[in-house]
Design a protein around this motif. Sequence first.
Motif, PDB file in Angstrom:
ATOM      1  N   TRP A 171      36.567  33.941 -97.666  1.00 55.54           N
ATOM      2  CA  TRP A 171      37.842  33.288 -97.337  1.00 55.54           C
ATOM      3  C   TRP A 171      37.735  31.769 -97.514  1.00 55.54           C
ATOM      4  O   TRP A 171      38.629  31.134 -98.077  1.00 55.54           O
ATOM      5  CB  TRP A 171      38.237  33.633 -95.910  1.00 55.54           C
ATOM      6  CG  TRP A 171      39.428  32.894 -95.375  1.00 55.54           C
ATOM      7  CD1 TRP A 171      39.418  31.807 -94.549  1.00 55.54           C
ATOM      8  CD2 TRP A 171      40.815  33.189 -95.611  1.00 55.54           C
ATOM      9  NE1 TRP A 171      40.704  31.407 -94.257  1.00 55.54           N
ATOM     10  CE2 TRP A 171      41.581  32.243 -94.899  1.00 55.54           C
ATOM     11  CE3 TRP A 171      41.466  34.166 -96.351  1.00 55.54           C
ATOM     12  CZ2 TRP A 171      42.967  32.237 -94.902  1.00 55.54           C
ATOM     13  CZ3 TRP A 171      42.867  34.159 -96.365  1.00 55.54           C
ATOM     14  CH2 TRP A 171      43.602  33.208 -95.651  1.00 55.54           C
ATOM     15  N   ASN A 172      36.636  31.204 -97.056  1.00 52.38           N
ATOM     16  CA  ASN A 172      36.462  29.749 -97.129  1.00 52.38           C
ATOM     17  C   ASN A 172      36.230  29.254 -98.555  1.00 52.38           C
ATOM     18  O   ASN A 172      36.378  28.056 -98.830  1.00 52.38           O
ATOM     19  CB  ASN A 172      35.313  29.313 -96.229  1.00 52.38           C
ATOM     20  CG  ASN A 172      35.640  29.466 -94.752  1.00 52.38           C
ATOM     21  OD1 ASN A 172      36.810  29.385 -94.363  1.00 52.38           O
ATOM     22  ND2 ASN A 172      34.640  29.727 -93.932  1.00 52.38           N
ATOM     23  N   LYS A 207      37.540  37.730 -91.147  1.00 54.36           N
ATOM     24  CA  LYS A 207      38.871  37.303 -90.724  1.00 54.36           C
ATOM     25  C   LYS A 207      39.845  38.468 -90.877  1.00 54.36           C
ATOM     26  O   LYS A 207      39.934  39.079 -91.950  1.00 54.36           O
ATOM     27  CB  LYS A 207      39.351  36.123 -91.572  1.00 54.36           C
ATOM     28  CG  LYS A 207      40.792  35.691 -91.292  1.00 54.36           C
ATOM     29  CD  LYS A 207      41.188  34.516 -92.163  1.00 54.36           C
ATOM     30  CE  LYS A 207      42.668  34.194 -91.998  1.00 54.36           C
ATOM     31  NZ  LYS A 207      43.012  33.848 -90.584  1.00 54.36           N
ATOM     32  N   GLN A 243      35.688  37.351 -86.139  1.00 54.07           N
ATOM     33  CA  GLN A 243      35.144  36.137 -86.762  1.00 54.07           C
ATOM     34  C   GLN A 243      33.796  35.768 -86.147  1.00 54.07           C
ATOM     35  O   GLN A 243      32.854  35.411 -86.861  1.00 54.07           O
ATOM     36  CB  GLN A 243      36.131  34.978 -86.625  1.00 54.07           C
ATOM     37  CG  GLN A 243      37.370  35.131 -87.487  1.00 54.07           C
ATOM     38  CD  GLN A 243      38.143  33.843 -87.677  1.00 54.07           C
ATOM     39  OE1 GLN A 243      37.564  32.761 -87.698  1.00 54.07           O
ATOM     40  NE2 GLN A 243      39.454  33.941 -87.831  1.00 54.07           N
ATOM     41  N   ASN A 297      31.652  37.771 -88.900  1.00 55.87           N
ATOM     42  CA  ASN A 297      31.956  36.825 -89.984  1.00 55.87           C
ATOM     43  C   ASN A 297      33.115  37.340 -90.834  1.00 55.87           C
ATOM     44  O   ASN A 297      33.093  37.294 -92.061  1.00 55.87           O
ATOM     45  CB  ASN A 297      30.723  36.590 -90.866  1.00 55.87           C
ATOM     46  CG  ASN A 297      30.888  35.403 -91.798  1.00 55.87           C
ATOM     47  OD1 ASN A 297      31.424  34.365 -91.413  1.00 55.87           O
ATOM     48  ND2 ASN A 297      30.432  35.538 -93.041  1.00 55.87           N
ATOM     49  N   LEU A 331      34.462  36.048 -94.029  1.00 58.84           N
ATOM     50  CA  LEU A 331      34.876  34.679 -93.741  1.00 58.84           C
ATOM     51  C   LEU A 331      34.309  33.683 -94.754  1.00 58.84           C
ATOM     52  O   LEU A 331      34.966  32.690 -95.098  1.00 58.84           O
ATOM     53  CB  LEU A 331      34.444  34.303 -92.323  1.00 58.84           C
ATOM     54  CG  LEU A 331      35.162  33.140 -91.647  1.00 58.84           C
ATOM     55  CD1 LEU A 331      36.672  33.342 -91.673  1.00 58.84           C
ATOM     56  CD2 LEU A 331      34.677  33.011 -90.203  1.00 58.84           C
TER      57      LEU A 331
END
Length: 352
Positions: A253-254, A148, A142, A146, A250
Amino acid sequence: MSSRFFAVSTVRCITLSIAAWAASGATTAQSEPLSIKVLGQPAGSGLIQKNKEQPFFEGLAAKSGMNISLQYVPVDVAGIPDTDGLRVLKSGLFNIVSIRGPQVSRDEPTVMGLDLVGLNPSFEAGKKNTAAYFSTLDKRLQSSFNAKLLGVWPAGPQVIFCKPQIKGLADLKGMKIRVGDQSSANFVAGLGATGVPMPFGEVQQSLARGVVDCAITGPASANSGGWPEATTTVLPLALQLAVNGYAINLTTWNKLSPADQGKLQKAVEGLVADIWSYSQELYDDAMRCNTGANPCNLGKPYKLTAVPVTATDLATVKAALTERSLPVWAKQCNAVNPRCEADWKATIGAGL
């Protein structure tokens, strides 16, 4: 009714209409499926990619009910080197990557802490060690890429296939051996052999032509790659498990809703659990297939000689973890991640 009252009412109606339109537009935008591109394992890497990974991702949107549209492409079909998996994640070129652990460890040596030579002599040991190290590796990915980490799984025990007849590890001295990562290269160097990094697709011909004498991989991969056609013996001594994994950008993912995040995590965990079981099934079947034993259900039958694993060879691999694999790796890893060795010893190391 005064003209002033009419004007105010008209303005209010227009304002409410604009607000309603904007809200409707926002809802429509949010309901649009998020486009997800997945970079998979090489198409020629074996049955895990063919029978588990590709069907899973191609059917993920429909089966999970996630608000996504998904495209799956094997890394070799995409024309991207499998060593670039973490860079691809960081760039966002692909949203999810099926990480090839040994290969991407060149960019992030922390990954190699999952599977040092001598650490995972069995599937049971692998499950325990990867679980202990998972959150440590996730935090590192992470912060540095960047990305996960969603799950990790084994391609299977990595064993030694040789063109010359051998009787054990001692016979490897002076030979050229194809290796998959730095940890296995260090190990064979300790035996007096030369580790030769080489893409999987080049190994069969290199064995046939004598470019290398032996090569390390899993029995199922060797079977699918035709290695037994160019070798005579297999030493079924597990050096590593070839731990791979799945990670998501990431930023991507967000963008997922909390509900879709939960669905994706649960789905990948199910896939990973399935692959752990399937990998062991493949290993057992491929060892029978490669050596002409029955039943051979999933591979092509060959007639390699299986070299009996001696207590001496088992002890050599076990000792390699503390005497060679860990010290060499820790020095390299600490150079880019100062907490690398300390984190490993506090997680995996604490359980040894």
